[in-house]
Scaffold this active site. Structure first.
Site, PDB file in Angstrom:
ATOM      1  N   PRO A 185      12.145 -22.588  13.226  1.00  0.00           N
ATOM      2  CA  PRO A 185      11.822 -23.166  14.435  1.00  0.00           C
ATOM      3  C   PRO A 185      12.259 -24.494  15.326  1.00  0.00           C
ATOM      4  CG  PRO A 185      10.375 -22.656  12.708  1.00  0.00           C
ATOM      5  CD  PRO A 185      11.831 -22.669  11.859  1.00  0.00           C
TER       6      PRO A 185
ATOM      7  N   GLU B   4       9.027 -22.912   2.401  1.00  0.00           N
ATOM      8  CA  GLU B   4       8.952 -24.258   3.302  1.00  0.00           C
ATOM      9  C   GLU B   4      10.100 -24.889   4.026  1.00  0.00           C
ATOM     10  OE1 GLU B   4       5.711 -22.768   2.715  1.00  0.00           O
ATOM     11  OE2 GLU B   4       6.785 -23.141   0.706  1.00  0.00           O
TER      12      GLU B   4
ATOM     13  N   ARG C 150      23.346  -4.497  20.068  1.00  0.00           N
ATOM     14  CA  ARG C 150      23.391  -3.915  21.308  1.00  0.00           C
ATOM     15  C   ARG C 150      24.533  -4.193  22.399  1.00  0.00           C
ATOM     16  NH1 ARG C 150      20.165  -4.163  25.125  1.00  0.00           N
ATOM     17  NH2 ARG C 150      18.761  -1.861  25.211  1.00  0.00           N
TER      18      ARG C 150
ATOM     19  N   ASP D 264      18.979  -4.096  30.736  1.00  0.00           N
ATOM     20  CA  ASP D 264      17.226  -4.038  30.788  1.00  0.00           C
ATOM     21  C   ASP D 264      16.777  -4.221  31.826  1.00  0.00           C
ATOM     22  OD1 ASP D 264      17.599  -2.641  27.671  1.00  0.00           O
ATOM     23  OD2 ASP D 264      17.516  -1.255  29.159  1.00  0.00           O
TER      24      ASP D 264
HETATM   25  C1  4FM Z   1      12.989 -20.766   8.429  1.00  0.00           C
HETATM   26  C2  4FM Z   1      10.438 -19.636   7.134  1.00  0.00           C
HETATM   27  C3  4FM Z   1      12.931 -21.326   7.451  1.00  0.00           C
HETATM   28  C4  4FM Z   1      10.955 -20.719   5.519  1.00  0.00           C
HETATM   29  C5  4FM Z   1      11.194 -20.095   8.134  1.00  0.00           C
HETATM   30  C6  4FM Z   1      12.332 -20.943   5.842  1.00  0.00           C
HETATM   31  C7  4FM Z   1      11.954 -18.897  12.517  1.00  0.00           C
HETATM   32  C8  4FM Z   1      11.742 -18.696  13.682  1.00  0.00           C
HETATM   33  C9  4FM Z   1      10.831 -18.832  11.256  1.00  0.00           C
HETATM   34  C10 4FM Z   1      11.102 -19.355   9.244  1.00  0.00           C
HETATM   35  N1  4FM Z   1      13.094 -18.440  12.755  1.00  0.00           N
HETATM   36  N2  4FM Z   1      13.012 -18.298  14.303  1.00  0.00           N
HETATM   37  N3  4FM Z   1      10.603 -19.106  14.335  1.00  0.00           N
HETATM   38  N4  4FM Z   1      11.904 -19.240  10.740  1.00  0.00           N
HETATM   39  O1  4FM Z   1       9.593 -19.155  11.856  1.00  0.00           O
HETATM   40  O2  4FM Z   1      14.114 -18.158  13.361  1.00  0.00           O
HETATM   41 CL1  4FM Z   1      13.140 -21.264   4.600  1.00  0.00          CL
END
Ligand code: 4FM
Length: 228
Positions: free
Chosen positions: A88, A115, A153, A167
Protein backbone atom coordinates in the site's frame (compact mmCIF):
# COMPACT_ATOMS: atom_id res chain seq x y z
CA UNK A 1 6.66 -10.65 -21.37
CA UNK A 2 7.92 -12.73 -18.45
CA UNK A 3 6.81 -12.48 -14.81
CA UNK A 4 8.79 -14.11 -11.99
CA UNK A 5 6.91 -14.24 -8.70
CA UNK A 6 8.34 -14.67 -5.22
CA UNK A 7 5.66 -16.07 -2.90
CA UNK A 8 4.95 -18.61 -0.17
CA UNK A 9 1.65 -19.38 -1.97
CA UNK A 10 2.57 -20.23 -5.60
CA UNK A 11 -0.67 -22.23 -6.05
CA UNK A 12 -2.71 -19.02 -5.86
CA UNK A 13 -1.46 -18.07 -9.33
CA UNK A 14 -3.51 -20.86 -10.92
CA UNK A 15 -6.30 -18.24 -10.87
CA UNK A 16 -4.70 -16.42 -13.82
CA UNK A 17 -2.47 -19.21 -15.16
CA UNK A 18 -5.28 -21.71 -15.85
CA UNK A 19 -8.24 -19.64 -17.03
CA UNK A 20 -9.06 -16.67 -19.25
CA UNK A 21 -7.13 -14.10 -21.25
CA UNK A 22 -3.79 -14.50 -19.43
CA UNK A 23 -3.90 -18.30 -19.72
CA UNK A 24 -4.39 -17.92 -23.48
CA UNK A 25 -1.47 -15.46 -23.67
CA UNK A 26 0.71 -18.07 -21.95
CA UNK A 27 -0.45 -20.82 -24.34
CA UNK A 28 0.41 -18.54 -27.28
CA UNK A 29 3.91 -17.95 -25.79
CA UNK A 30 3.27 -14.20 -25.48
CA UNK A 31 3.39 -14.30 -21.66
CA UNK A 32 5.03 -16.49 -19.07
CA UNK A 33 4.55 -16.74 -15.31
CA UNK A 34 7.25 -18.40 -13.20
CA UNK A 35 6.62 -18.83 -9.48
CA UNK A 36 9.42 -19.21 -6.93
CA UNK A 37 8.61 -20.82 -3.57
CA UNK A 38 10.30 -18.53 -1.06
CA UNK A 39 10.53 -21.39 1.46
CA UNK A 40 12.93 -23.20 -0.91
CA UNK A 41 15.49 -20.50 -0.07
CA UNK A 42 15.34 -20.83 3.73
CA UNK A 43 18.19 -22.35 5.74
CA UNK A 44 16.27 -23.44 8.88
CA UNK A 45 14.70 -26.87 9.26
CA UNK A 46 11.16 -25.48 9.65
CA UNK A 47 11.45 -23.44 6.42
CA UNK A 48 10.35 -20.29 8.29
CA UNK A 49 10.56 -17.05 6.30
CA UNK A 50 9.61 -14.66 9.15
CA UNK A 51 10.76 -13.55 12.59
CA UNK A 52 9.74 -11.09 15.36
CA UNK A 53 10.23 -7.36 14.72
CA UNK A 54 13.09 -5.50 16.41
CA UNK A 55 11.59 -2.94 18.77
CA UNK A 56 8.70 -5.22 19.60
CA UNK A 57 5.09 -4.96 18.54
CA UNK A 58 2.57 -7.34 17.04
CA UNK A 59 3.07 -9.64 14.10
CA UNK A 60 6.03 -11.00 12.21
CA UNK A 61 8.41 -9.61 9.58
CA UNK A 62 9.70 -11.42 6.50
CA UNK A 63 13.46 -11.81 6.79
CA UNK A 64 16.14 -10.61 4.38
CA UNK A 65 18.08 -13.80 3.64
CA UNK A 66 15.50 -15.98 1.84
CA UNK A 67 14.19 -13.04 -0.22
CA UNK A 68 17.68 -11.81 -1.15
CA UNK A 69 18.81 -15.30 -2.14
CA UNK A 70 15.65 -15.86 -4.20
CA UNK A 71 16.10 -12.56 -6.06
CA UNK A 72 19.74 -13.57 -6.65
CA UNK A 73 18.63 -16.89 -8.16
CA UNK A 74 16.10 -15.15 -10.43
CA UNK A 75 18.69 -12.58 -11.57
CA UNK A 76 21.13 -15.38 -12.41
CA UNK A 77 18.55 -16.56 -14.98
CA UNK A 78 17.13 -13.15 -15.95
CA UNK A 79 19.78 -10.49 -15.27
CA UNK A 80 17.67 -7.56 -16.49
CA UNK A 81 14.50 -8.23 -14.49
CA UNK A 82 12.90 -5.30 -12.62
CA UNK A 83 11.95 -6.08 -9.02
CA UNK A 84 8.57 -4.73 -7.92
CA UNK A 85 7.28 -4.96 -4.35
CA UNK A 86 3.47 -4.83 -3.98
CA UNK A 87 2.43 -2.76 -0.97
CA UNK A 88 0.00 0.00 0.00
CA UNK A 89 3.03 2.34 0.26
CA UNK A 90 3.77 2.01 -3.46
CA UNK A 91 2.97 4.19 -6.44
CA UNK A 92 -0.73 3.80 -7.19
CA UNK A 93 -1.42 1.57 -10.21
CA UNK A 94 -3.23 3.31 -13.07
CA UNK A 95 -3.25 3.18 -16.87
CA UNK A 96 -0.16 5.39 -17.16
CA UNK A 97 1.90 3.23 -14.77
CA UNK A 98 0.78 0.11 -16.65
CA UNK A 99 2.03 1.65 -19.93
CA UNK A 100 5.35 2.52 -18.29
CA UNK A 101 5.83 -1.00 -16.95
CA UNK A 102 4.97 -2.54 -20.34
CA UNK A 103 8.36 -1.30 -21.56
CA UNK A 104 10.07 -3.96 -19.45
CA UNK A 105 10.26 -7.45 -20.91
CA UNK A 106 10.98 -9.04 -17.50
CA UNK A 107 9.36 -8.21 -14.17
CA UNK A 108 9.85 -9.88 -10.78
CA UNK A 109 6.98 -9.48 -8.32
CA UNK A 110 7.74 -9.80 -4.62
CA UNK A 111 4.67 -10.84 -2.62
CA UNK A 112 4.74 -10.09 1.09
CA UNK A 113 2.74 -11.76 3.85
CA UNK A 114 2.57 -11.16 7.62
CA UNK A 115 3.09 -7.53 8.78
CA UNK A 116 5.68 -6.60 6.18
CA UNK A 117 9.15 -7.30 4.86
CA UNK A 118 12.47 -6.17 6.35
CA UNK A 119 13.09 -2.58 5.20
CA UNK A 120 16.60 -3.51 4.01
CA UNK A 121 15.05 -5.48 1.12
CA UNK A 122 13.07 -2.42 0.03
CA UNK A 123 16.15 -0.19 0.35
CA UNK A 124 18.63 -2.48 -1.43
CA UNK A 125 16.86 -5.02 -3.63
CA UNK A 126 13.57 -3.49 -4.82
CA UNK A 127 13.43 -1.24 -7.91
CA UNK A 128 9.86 0.01 -7.46
CA UNK A 129 7.03 -0.23 -4.92
CA UNK A 130 3.55 -0.47 -6.49
CA UNK A 131 0.11 -0.30 -4.83
CA UNK A 132 -3.15 -1.50 -6.39
CA UNK A 133 -5.14 0.92 -4.22
CA UNK A 134 -5.61 2.52 -0.82
CA UNK A 135 -6.72 -0.52 1.18
CA UNK A 136 -4.95 -3.40 2.88
CA UNK A 137 -5.18 -6.98 1.64
CA UNK A 138 -3.69 -10.02 3.36
CA UNK A 139 -0.72 -10.47 1.08
CA UNK A 140 0.87 -9.31 -2.15
CA UNK A 141 -0.35 -12.25 -4.26
CA UNK A 142 -3.76 -10.83 -5.21
CA UNK A 143 -2.10 -7.48 -5.97
CA UNK A 144 0.49 -9.24 -8.17
CA UNK A 145 -2.31 -10.96 -10.10
CA UNK A 146 -4.08 -7.63 -10.64
CA UNK A 147 -0.84 -6.21 -12.04
CA UNK A 148 -0.18 -9.24 -14.28
CA UNK A 149 -3.74 -9.25 -15.61
CA UNK A 150 -3.89 -5.51 -16.26
CA UNK A 151 -0.49 -5.56 -18.03
CA UNK A 152 -0.82 -8.92 -19.75
CA UNK A 153 -4.03 -8.02 -21.57
CA UNK A 154 -2.20 -5.05 -23.14
CA UNK A 155 0.67 -7.11 -24.52
CA UNK A 156 0.41 -7.15 -28.31
CA UNK A 157 -1.46 -10.21 -29.59
CA UNK A 158 -2.89 -11.33 -26.24
CA UNK A 159 -6.36 -9.98 -26.97
CA UNK A 160 -8.10 -11.03 -30.16
CA UNK A 161 -9.30 -8.59 -32.82
CA UNK A 162 -12.79 -8.45 -31.33
CA UNK A 163 -11.50 -7.63 -27.84
CA UNK A 164 -10.68 -4.05 -26.86
CA UNK A 165 -7.48 -3.39 -24.92
CA UNK A 166 -8.74 -0.23 -23.30
CA UNK A 167 -12.44 -0.63 -22.48
CA UNK A 168 -13.00 2.26 -20.10
CA UNK A 169 -10.06 4.66 -20.40
CA UNK A 170 -9.87 4.27 -24.18
CA UNK A 171 -9.64 8.07 -24.30
CA UNK A 172 -9.60 8.93 -20.62
CA UNK A 173 -13.39 8.61 -20.46
CA UNK A 174 -15.60 5.84 -19.13
CA UNK A 175 -17.25 3.53 -21.66
CA UNK A 176 -20.71 4.06 -23.12
CA UNK A 177 -23.49 1.62 -22.09
CA UNK A 178 -23.76 -1.67 -23.98
CA UNK A 179 -26.85 -3.62 -25.04
CA UNK A 180 -27.42 -6.97 -26.72
CA UNK A 181 -30.44 -9.08 -27.66
CA UNK A 182 -33.34 -8.97 -27.00
CA UNK A 183 -34.58 -5.49 -28.00
CA UNK A 184 -36.93 -5.49 -25.02
CA UNK A 185 -37.00 -7.41 -21.73
CA UNK A 186 -39.33 -6.83 -18.75
CA UNK A 187 -40.38 -3.53 -20.35
CA UNK A 188 -36.76 -2.31 -20.67
CA UNK A 189 -35.95 -1.24 -24.22
CA UNK A 190 -32.66 -0.81 -26.07
CA UNK A 191 -32.24 2.90 -27.02
CA UNK A 192 -33.76 3.50 -30.48
CA UNK A 193 -30.61 5.03 -31.94
CA UNK A 194 -28.73 1.71 -31.54
CA UNK A 195 -31.36 -0.02 -33.70
CA UNK A 196 -31.46 2.75 -36.32
CA UNK A 197 -28.58 1.49 -38.46
CA UNK A 198 -27.36 5.11 -38.69
CA UNK A 199 -23.70 4.68 -37.67
CA UNK A 200 -22.88 8.40 -37.44
CA UNK A 201 -25.78 8.97 -35.01
CA UNK A 202 -24.73 5.91 -33.03
CA UNK A 203 -21.15 7.19 -32.70
CA UNK A 204 -22.39 10.62 -31.57
CA UNK A 205 -24.75 9.07 -29.02
CA UNK A 206 -22.01 6.84 -27.61
CA UNK A 207 -19.63 9.78 -27.28
CA UNK A 208 -22.32 11.76 -25.41
CA UNK A 209 -23.09 8.84 -23.11
CA UNK A 210 -19.40 8.32 -22.44
CA UNK A 211 -19.01 11.95 -21.35
CA UNK A 212 -22.21 11.90 -19.27
CA UNK A 213 -21.04 8.71 -17.58
CA UNK A 214 -17.66 10.24 -16.76
CA UNK A 215 -19.01 13.50 -15.37
CA UNK A 216 -21.64 11.78 -13.21
CA UNK A 217 -19.51 8.86 -11.93
CA UNK A 218 -15.86 9.96 -12.19
CA UNK A 219 -15.47 13.75 -12.31
CA UNK A 220 -11.84 13.27 -11.24
CA UNK A 221 -11.01 11.75 -14.66
CA UNK A 222 -12.16 14.77 -16.66
CA UNK A 223 -8.99 16.86 -16.36
CA UNK A 224 -6.60 13.96 -16.14
CA UNK A 225 -3.86 14.22 -18.78
CA UNK A 226 -1.50 11.42 -17.77
CA UNK A 227 -3.79 8.78 -19.24
CA UNK A 228 -2.40 7.55 -22.56
C1 4FM B 1 1.73 -6.25 1.65
C2 4FM B 1 0.47 -7.56 3.19
C3 4FM B 1 2.88 -6.71 2.21
C4 4FM B 1 1.61 -8.02 3.74
C5 4FM B 1 0.50 -6.67 2.15
C6 4FM B 1 2.82 -7.59 3.25
C7 4FM B 1 -1.27 -4.09 -1.38
C8 4FM B 1 -1.94 -3.02 -1.95
C9 4FM B 1 -1.49 -4.67 -0.06
C10 4FM B 1 -0.76 -6.22 1.60
N1 4FM B 1 -0.34 -4.47 -2.25
N2 4FM B 1 -1.40 -2.82 -3.13
N3 4FM B 1 -2.94 -2.30 -1.46
N4 4FM B 1 -0.62 -5.61 0.32
O1 4FM B 1 -2.43 -4.31 0.63
O2 4FM B 1 -0.41 -3.71 -3.30
CL1 4FM B 1 4.29 -8.18 3.92
Amino acid sequence: MRFDIITIFPEMFSAIRDEGVIARGIKDSLLSIHTWQLRDFTKNKYRNVDDRPYGGGPGMVMQVQPIRDCIGAIKKEIPNTRVIYLSPQGRKLDQSLISELLQYENITLLCGRYEGIDQRIIDHDVDMEVSIGDYVISGGELAAMVLIDSMGRQVKGVLGNSESTQDSFFDGHLEYPQYSRPEEIDGQKVPDVLLSGHQKNIDTWREEQSKLNTSSKRKDLLNKTELD
